[in-house]
Design a protein around this motif. Structure first.
Motif, PDB file in Angstrom:
ATOM      1  N   VAL A 173       0.848  -1.192   0.000  1.00 37.59           N
ATOM      2  CA  VAL A 173       0.000   0.000   0.000  1.00 37.59           C
ATOM      3  C   VAL A 173       0.883   1.240   0.000  1.00 37.59           C
ATOM      4  CG1 VAL A 173      -1.847   1.237   1.188  1.00 37.59           C
ATOM      5  CG2 VAL A 173      -1.740  -1.260   1.309  1.00 37.59           C
ATOM      6  N   VAL A 174       0.498   2.231  -0.796  1.00 36.11           N
ATOM      7  CA  VAL A 174       1.231   3.498  -0.866  1.00 36.11           C
ATOM      8  C   VAL A 174       0.493   4.530  -0.018  1.00 36.11           C
ATOM      9  CG1 VAL A 174       2.105   5.318  -2.377  1.00 36.11           C
ATOM     10  CG2 VAL A 174       1.999   2.951  -3.204  1.00 36.11           C
ATOM     11  N   PRO A 175       1.016   4.904   1.168  1.00 37.79           N
ATOM     12  CA  PRO A 175       0.352   5.941   1.968  1.00 37.79           C
ATOM     13  C   PRO A 175       0.507   7.305   1.316  1.00 37.79           C
ATOM     14  CG  PRO A 175       2.431   5.318   2.977  1.00 37.79           C
ATOM     15  CD  PRO A 175       2.225   4.381   1.820  1.00 37.79           C
ATOM     16  N   SER A 176      -0.321   8.253   1.723  1.00 41.38           N
ATOM     17  CA  SER A 176      -0.292   9.574   1.097  1.00 41.38           C
ATOM     18  C   SER A 176       1.014  10.313   1.354  1.00 41.38           C
ATOM     19  CB  SER A 176      -1.468  10.416   1.595  1.00 41.38           C
ATOM     20  OG  SER A 176      -1.446  10.516   3.002  1.00 41.38           O
ATOM     21  N   SER A 177       1.778   9.878   2.362  1.00 42.19           N
ATOM     22  CA  SER A 177       3.052  10.526   2.667  1.00 42.19           C
ATOM     23  C   SER A 177       4.214   9.952   1.861  1.00 42.19           C
ATOM     24  CB  SER A 177       3.370  10.367   4.161  1.00 42.19           C
ATOM     25  OG  SER A 177       3.403   8.993   4.526  1.00 42.19           O
ATOM     26  N   SER A 178       3.973   8.934   1.059  1.00 37.50           N
ATOM     27  CA  SER A 178       5.046   8.265   0.315  1.00 37.50           C
ATOM     28  C   SER A 178       5.601   9.160  -0.786  1.00 37.50           C
ATOM     29  CB  SER A 178       4.519   6.964  -0.299  1.00 37.50           C
ATOM     30  OG  SER A 178       5.480   6.386  -1.162  1.00 37.50           O
ATOM     31  N   PHE A 179       6.906   9.032  -1.031  1.00 41.89           N
ATOM     32  CA  PHE A 179       7.524   9.790  -2.120  1.00 41.89           C
ATOM     33  C   PHE A 179       6.968   9.371  -3.475  1.00 41.89           C
ATOM     34  CE2 PHE A 179       9.923   5.955  -2.765  1.00 41.89           C
ATOM     35  CZ  PHE A 179      10.341   5.994  -4.086  1.00 41.89           C
ATOM     36  N   LEU A 180       6.339   8.187  -3.553  1.00 38.22           N
ATOM     37  CA  LEU A 180       5.798   7.705  -4.817  1.00 38.22           C
ATOM     38  C   LEU A 180       4.571   8.482  -5.280  1.00 38.22           C
ATOM     39  CD1 LEU A 180       5.942   3.792  -4.614  1.00 38.22           C
ATOM     40  CD2 LEU A 180       7.192   5.270  -6.173  1.00 38.22           C
ATOM     41  N   VAL A 181       3.854   9.120  -4.342  1.00 39.48           N
ATOM     42  CA  VAL A 181       2.630   9.843  -4.701  1.00 39.48           C
ATOM     43  C   VAL A 181       2.971  10.963  -5.683  1.00 39.48           C
ATOM     44  CG1 VAL A 181       0.754  11.284  -3.834  1.00 39.48           C
ATOM     45  CG2 VAL A 181       1.489   9.286  -2.529  1.00 39.48           C
ATOM     46  N   GLY A 182       2.275  10.969  -6.806  1.00 45.39           N
ATOM     47  CA  GLY A 182       2.545  11.959  -7.849  1.00 45.39           C
ATOM     48  C   GLY A 182       3.589  11.516  -8.847  1.00 45.39           C
ATOM     49  N   GLU A 183       4.252  10.391  -8.574  1.00 44.53           N
ATOM     50  CA  GLU A 183       5.255   9.843  -9.484  1.00 44.53           C
ATOM     51  C   GLU A 183       4.653   8.694 -10.291  1.00 44.53           C
ATOM     52  OE1 GLU A 183       8.309  10.910  -9.908  1.00 44.53           O
ATOM     53  OE2 GLU A 183       8.586  12.248  -8.199  1.00 44.53           O
ATOM     54  N   THR A 184       5.395   8.233 -11.298  1.00 40.34           N
ATOM     55  CA  THR A 184       5.059   7.005 -12.010  1.00 40.34           C
ATOM     56  C   THR A 184       6.119   5.961 -11.665  1.00 40.34           C
ATOM     57  OG1 THR A 184       6.380   7.552 -13.958  1.00 40.34           O
ATOM     58  CG2 THR A 184       4.093   8.348 -13.919  1.00 40.34           C
ATOM     59  N   LEU A 185       5.874   4.713 -12.025  1.00 47.03           N
ATOM     60  CA  LEU A 185       6.889   3.685 -11.796  1.00 47.03           C
ATOM     61  C   LEU A 185       8.164   4.011 -12.567  1.00 47.03           C
ATOM     62  CD1 LEU A 185       4.757   0.405 -11.961  1.00 47.03           C
ATOM     63  CD2 LEU A 185       5.655   1.554  -9.936  1.00 47.03           C
ATOM     64  N   GLU A 186       7.979   4.633 -13.716  1.00 42.32           N
ATOM     65  CA  GLU A 186       9.139   4.986 -14.540  1.00 42.32           C
ATOM     66  C   GLU A 186       9.941   6.111 -13.893  1.00 42.32           C
ATOM     67  OE1 GLU A 186      11.681   4.470 -17.658  1.00 42.32           O
ATOM     68  OE2 GLU A 186       9.784   3.375 -17.528  1.00 42.32           O
TER      69      GLU A 186
END
Length: 641
Positions: free
Chosen positions: A342-355
């Protein structure tokens, strides 16, 4: 006189002034951005600060007031409590409670629910409820699967129980801390208001917890569908049988001699090589520079049509499709594991793509599928923008899974096989939390005064110094956590959900602007007009309902800041108790059940439970309505209106 001053003094129809209009427009823009998430929440919060200060002639917010949210006791206290909660989780004490849940619950849904709610509720009163849910999501998911129960039946009750339990004490949720700070700030205009004491509303919180628990145990779980099958098979659950195929590189294949990075043209084919198998040895990452040879077996993620075109163009022979988890976790590759993350809203991934996030290279892990807002996504995964609450189906070796488990940017839906807990620090962590609670909750001044009267030694009144502010005791607890080794110094920054901190820092000056321009008073008067057709208790109930609806589309903290000054103004207009009204707002904002975006814990369980948006309203709307009557009745009985 300056033009801004002339404009500010003008009066518009309905009692509005230009400065009120400007502040209300800022509020409207903030709400739109919070709901749509066009930009990250923390960026929106900073934008609010900038807008309020730039528009100072109308908003009446000075630069010092604009940044006051960063130094607010509420912000600092929430920051400290998040760190303390991380310290508790690092010891594994909550996870141990979870294992006892599993032993007690067995395969009985009633006992699984009772154990989930019975542990989550009380614990959330003394440890911030957001980390509690993050800790317990994998534990409860494992309880469900071992007990042959759908996780969908337990995970929303887990989130709801944490919110109900958070109302037992001042520190159970960041909303309570912010509400206390806001009430203290408004006390200058409304003398009936004051900062909340530690157990100020515990009696009402206990009533709400008991009623909410009874609902979840009897009615609520029956309203939840089994979105995730009890006997979990990720391949079937995500329906990716037709998207994972092993192909063999033919002797005349154009791919021979190319690296994996060069092998597939992403613009022409929506296909990704996930693994390379050669002579029985499996290669996952680093894979990009691996040279392909004839006879290699490639695991490819692609739709059937894409795979057919790719095979024809590149000389590949389809070997077999992967239809079950066992195919993804073969016995001859024991370290290969498939898990949900699960990706929490605080994760650096939010707003990013896998690429753009280089997820595959960074974590040596393949993403097989997405679950976003209840929908499973299997195509063009590399280009999808990740949002808070999204769930990734990840394939990786055990070491990579452990690294993901230890990273605050992710929440594993199942416990790691060998979690790295500091169990030897459990006594230290528990003692520190008891100390933080004790120094705030125990009435030291009264004890000191009583002892002074009894002994005649006036110096004993110095015990009153022990009645410290919750901010100071929480910060002292953080220092103690580091000194005792419960937390390492470098972990302090990773322990904080900076989205929450920036949100608090942004919305606090927004509340100041509403108060200082008179916009809150005007809105309060408008709501108080309903008192001509409703009794005071009816208006109190109306505030609870409206706050609940506002919280379901923005955030719990933002709704407190927006609704507090309006509620206090309306109560004064009705000659009622401002304290009763702000307490109703506090409870409504801290118990947001009807949407997954109203409260962060709801997002944590969204993916692992396989829920749809409507599932929250299905079980949450009746609970919200029930608690609106229970809470208002409790306020009337305990404090009056």
């Amino acid at each position: 006189m300056s033009f801004p001053a002339l404009v500010t003094q003008a009066t518009l129809p309905g009692g509005l002034t230009p400065d009120m209009v400007v502040v209300l427009l800022v509020v409207l823009a903030a709400v739109v951005l919070f709901v749509t998430e066009w930009v990250p929440i923390d960026v929106t919060a900073i934008g609010i600060v900038v807008a309020l200060v730039v528009l100072e002639p109308w908003t009446r917010v000075s630069p010092a007031e604009g940044v006051s949210g960063f130094s607010s006791p509420a912000t600092i206290t929430v920051l400290a409590m998040l760190i303390l909660s991380t310290g508790i989780s690092r010891t594994g004490v909550v996870q141990r409670l979870g294992r006892r849940i599993a032993r007690f619950a067995g395969d009985s849904l009633d006992r699984q629910l009772l154990a989930t709610i019975g542990v989550t509720g009380p614990v959330s009163g003394f440890i911030n409820n957001t980390p509690v849910v993050a800790i317990l999501v994998p534990v409860i998911s494992d309880v469900a699967h071992k007990g042959r129960t759908s996780p969908s039946k337990l995970l929303i009750p887990l989130s709801f129980a944490s919110q109900l339990g958070g109302m037992l004490t001042l520190i159970g949720t960041s909303t309570n801390i912010l509400a206390s700070d806001t009430a203290a700030r408004l006390a200058a205009d409304y003398p009936a208001l004051h900062a909340f004491s530690f157990f100020e509303f515990s009696a009402l919180g206990l009533l709400v917890l008991l009623v909410g628990a009874a609902y979840l145990l009897t009615v609520g779980h029956r309203l939840l569908p089994e979105r995730v099958p009890p006997e979990e098979d990720y391949v079937e659950e995500y329906d990716i049988q037709d998207y994972l195929t092993e192909v063999v590189v033919q002797e005349d294949s154009p791919l021979a001699g190319r690296t994996v990075r060069e092998a597939v043209d992403g613009g022409e084919f929506d296909a990704v090589i996930l693994q390379l198998i050669r002579d029985g040895e499996q290669f996952t990452e680093p894979l990009a520079r691996k040279e392909i040879r004839p006879g290699d077996v490639l695991l490819v993620r692609a739709s059937g049509d894409t795979l057919a075109r790719l095979s024809d163009a590149e000389g590949l022979a389809i070997r077999n499709t992967l239809d079950t988890d066992a195919d993804l976790e073969p016995d001859d590759v024991p370290d290969q594991t498939v898990v949900e993350v699960v990706v929490p809203s605080s994760s650096f991934l939010v707003g990013e793509t896998l690429e753009s996030s280089t997820f595959r290279q960074r974590y040596d892990a393949n993403v097989l599928a997405f679950r976003s807002r209840g929908e499973v996504v299997r195509d063009r995964l590399q280009d999808l923008v990740i949002r808070g609450g999204d769930t990734l189906l990840v394939q990786a070796d055990a070491d990579s899974i452990d690294r993901l488990a230890q990273n605050n940017d992710f929440i594993l839906a199942h416990e790691a096989d060998q979690p790295d807990y500091r169990t030897e620090k459990i006594p230290h962590a528990v003692a520190i939390m008891l100390g933080v609670v004790g120094f705030v909750a125990v009435p030291w001044p009264a004890i000191g005064a009583s002892l002074a009267d009894l002994t005649g030694v006036g110096a004993l009144t110095a015990l009153g110094l022990l009645q410290q502010d919750i901010m100071i005791t929480a910060l002292a607890g953080v220092v103690a956590m580091v000194l005792t080794g419960v937390l390492h110094p470098g972990e302090l920054y990773d322990s904080v959900d900076w989205n929450v901190i920036f949100l608090l820092a942004g919305v606090i000056p927004l509340g100041i602007a509403l108060q200082q321009t008179g916009a809150a008073r005007l809105l309060g008067q408008a709501v108080a007009a309903s008192g001509t057709v409703l009794p005071v208790v009816g208006v109190l109930w109306l505030f609870y309902v409206v706050t609940g609806l506002v919280t379901s589309v923005v955030s719990n903290n933002a709704s407190v800041v927006l609704m507090f000054p309006i509620a206090a103004a309306a109560a004064t207009r009705l000659d009622a108790s401002p304290f009763a009204f702000v307490l109703a707002v506090t409870f409504a904002a801290s118990t947001a059940f009807i949407s997954p975006i109203g409260y962060q814990t709801n997002l944590f369980v969204y993916g692992p439970g396989g829920y749809r948006f409507s599932d929250y309203a299905r079980i949450g709307a009746p609970l919200q309505l029930l608690l609106s009557f229970v809470t208002v009745a409790g306020i009337v009985l305990l404090w009056g209106v």
